[in-house]
Design a protein around this motif. Structure first.
Motif, PDB file in Angstrom:
ATOM      1  N   PRO A  63      -4.472   5.202 -45.032  1.00 27.14           N
ATOM      2  CA  PRO A  63      -4.040   6.048 -43.922  1.00 27.14           C
ATOM      3  C   PRO A  63      -2.664   5.592 -43.416  1.00 27.14           C
ATOM      4  CG  PRO A  63      -5.703   4.500 -43.163  1.00 27.14           C
ATOM      5  CD  PRO A  63      -5.512   4.251 -44.627  1.00 27.14           C
ATOM      6  N   VAL A  64      -1.675   6.474 -43.511  1.00 20.68           N
ATOM      7  CA  VAL A  64      -0.312   6.146 -43.085  1.00 20.68           C
ATOM      8  C   VAL A  64       0.219   7.231 -42.158  1.00 20.68           C
ATOM      9  CG1 VAL A  64       0.115   4.876 -45.233  1.00 20.68           C
ATOM     10  CG2 VAL A  64       0.870   7.254 -45.039  1.00 20.68           C
ATOM     11  N   SER A  65       1.197   6.860 -41.346  1.00 21.81           N
ATOM     12  CA  SER A  65       1.786   7.827 -40.416  1.00 21.81           C
ATOM     13  C   SER A  65       3.041   8.487 -40.967  1.00 21.81           C
ATOM     14  CB  SER A  65       2.116   7.139 -39.083  1.00 21.81           C
ATOM     15  OG  SER A  65       3.054   6.091 -39.297  1.00 21.81           O
ATOM     16  N   ASP A  66       3.761   7.791 -41.847  1.00 23.56           N
ATOM     17  CA  ASP A  66       5.027   8.294 -42.379  1.00 23.56           C
ATOM     18  C   ASP A  66       5.039   8.046 -43.887  1.00 23.56           C
ATOM     19  OD1 ASP A  66       7.677   8.604 -43.274  1.00 23.56           O
ATOM     20  OD2 ASP A  66       8.521   7.841 -41.408  1.00 23.56           O
ATOM     21  N   PHE A 121      -1.598   7.761 -50.741  1.00 25.76           N
ATOM     22  CA  PHE A 121      -1.361   8.078 -49.341  1.00 25.76           C
ATOM     23  C   PHE A 121      -0.495   9.314 -49.304  1.00 25.76           C
ATOM     24  CE2 PHE A 121       1.668   4.789 -50.624  1.00 25.76           C
ATOM     25  CZ  PHE A 121       2.886   5.406 -50.369  1.00 25.76           C
ATOM     26  N   GLY A 122      -0.281   9.827 -48.118  1.00 24.41           N
ATOM     27  CA  GLY A 122       0.537  11.030 -47.990  1.00 24.41           C
ATOM     28  C   GLY A 122       0.235  11.732 -46.694  1.00 24.41           C
ATOM     29  N   ALA A 123       0.032  13.028 -46.792  1.00 21.68           N
ATOM     30  CA  ALA A 123      -0.281  13.842 -45.614  1.00 21.68           C
ATOM     31  C   ALA A 123      -1.488  14.717 -45.941  1.00 21.68           C
ATOM     32  CB  ALA A 123       0.917  14.704 -45.241  1.00 21.68           C
ATOM     33  N   GLY A 124      -2.399  14.841 -44.975  1.00 21.81           N
ATOM     34  CA  GLY A 124      -3.565  15.687 -45.142  1.00 21.81           C
ATOM     35  C   GLY A 124      -4.631  15.113 -46.055  1.00 21.81           C
ATOM     36  N   LEU A 125      -4.647  13.787 -46.257  1.00 21.05           N
ATOM     37  CA  LEU A 125      -5.580  13.166 -47.196  1.00 21.05           C
ATOM     38  C   LEU A 125      -6.772  12.484 -46.542  1.00 21.05           C
ATOM     39  CD1 LEU A 125      -3.001  11.493 -49.605  1.00 21.05           C
ATOM     40  CD2 LEU A 125      -4.126  13.704 -49.843  1.00 21.05           C
ATOM     41  N   THR A 126      -6.618  12.045 -45.307  1.00 24.96           N
ATOM     42  CA  THR A 126      -7.693  11.312 -44.635  1.00 24.96           C
ATOM     43  C   THR A 126      -7.592  11.524 -43.132  1.00 24.96           C
ATOM     44  OG1 THR A 126      -8.692   9.137 -44.259  1.00 24.96           O
ATOM     45  CG2 THR A 126      -6.303   9.184 -44.577  1.00 24.96           C
ATOM     46  N   ASN A 127      -8.734  11.436 -42.480  1.00 24.08           N
ATOM     47  CA  ASN A 127      -8.756  11.506 -41.020  1.00 24.08           C
ATOM     48  C   ASN A 127      -8.722  10.116 -40.390  1.00 24.08           C
ATOM     49  OD1 ASN A 127      -8.884  14.329 -40.866  1.00 24.08           O
ATOM     50  ND2 ASN A 127     -11.086  14.293 -41.231  1.00 24.08           N
ATOM     51  N   ALA A 128      -8.702   9.076 -41.220  1.00 19.90           N
ATOM     52  CA  ALA A 128      -8.657   7.707 -40.711  1.00 19.90           C
ATOM     53  C   ALA A 128      -7.330   7.454 -40.004  1.00 19.90           C
ATOM     54  CB  ALA A 128      -8.840   6.713 -41.851  1.00 19.90           C
ATOM     55  N   ALA A 129      -7.370   6.610 -38.994  1.00 22.16           N
ATOM     56  CA  ALA A 129      -6.163   6.281 -38.237  1.00 22.16           C
ATOM     57  C   ALA A 129      -5.201   5.466 -39.098  1.00 22.16           C
ATOM     58  CB  ALA A 129      -6.532   5.490 -36.988  1.00 22.16           C
ATOM     59  N   PRO A 130      -3.904   5.772 -39.027  1.00 24.03           N
ATOM     60  CA  PRO A 130      -2.929   4.972 -39.771  1.00 24.03           C
ATOM     61  C   PRO A 130      -3.083   3.488 -39.439  1.00 24.03           C
ATOM     62  CG  PRO A 130      -1.878   6.926 -38.914  1.00 24.03           C
ATOM     63  CD  PRO A 130      -3.263   6.872 -38.299  1.00 24.03           C
TER      64      PRO A 130
END
Length: 147
Positions: free
Chosen positions: A11-14, A55-64
């Motif tokens: 889970p990543v933010s950027d 990782f990326g965007a839209g892959l997990t609901n876990a917090a970065p």
């Protein structure tokens, strides 16, 4: 039937910042796909590893930053630590655990320096990616039977 660990979703933010970080470690870029502005899949593989991270965007609901205890096995803990430090990574000093079996969560029970006997599985160092996902280097020089 084999059940092989293939991928860990981080889970990543950027995604761009994470891509730069892991590429800076020398990890191989396997894929970078975007199907729409809200969905991006980036896959990288650490050198010598059969498993990858995605990782990326839209892959997990876990917090970065919530992935912790991700282990990278190395055969020389001090050389691996020096390599990461030389790449600008804030990596801990080498440590072993006071209990001698496996490391505790966080920094609890860390004893400075490698395992006194240099026993395989007993020496560690740790670092985090830009979001705080926690990685542990573990020195393994001789595998347990059946591994």
């Amino acid at each position: 039937m084999d059940f092989k660990l293939e991928v860990i979703v981080l889970p990543v933010s950027d995604p761009g910042r994470s891509l730069a970080f892991y590429r800076g470690l020398g990890w191989r870029l396997d894929a970078d796909f975007t199907t729409d502005p809200k969905f991006r899949v980036i896959q990288l593989t650490p050198p010598g590893s059969p498993a990858s991270v995605i990782f990326g965007a839209g892959l997990t609901n876990a917090a970065p930053g919530s992935a912790q205890g991700l282990h990278l096995v190395v055969d020389d803990i001090e050389a691996a630590r020096e390599q990461l430090a030389g790449q600008g990574v804030a990596v801990s000093e080498v440590f072993h655990d006071a209990g001698g079996i496996f490391h505790h969560a966080g920094t609890e029970a860390r004893v400075p320096g490698p395992d006194p006997k240099r026993a395989s599985y007993g020496s560690f160092a740790s670092f985090e990616d830009p979001d705080g996902n926690g990685w542990v280097l573990q020195e393994i020089t001789e595998r347990l039977p059946g591994r």
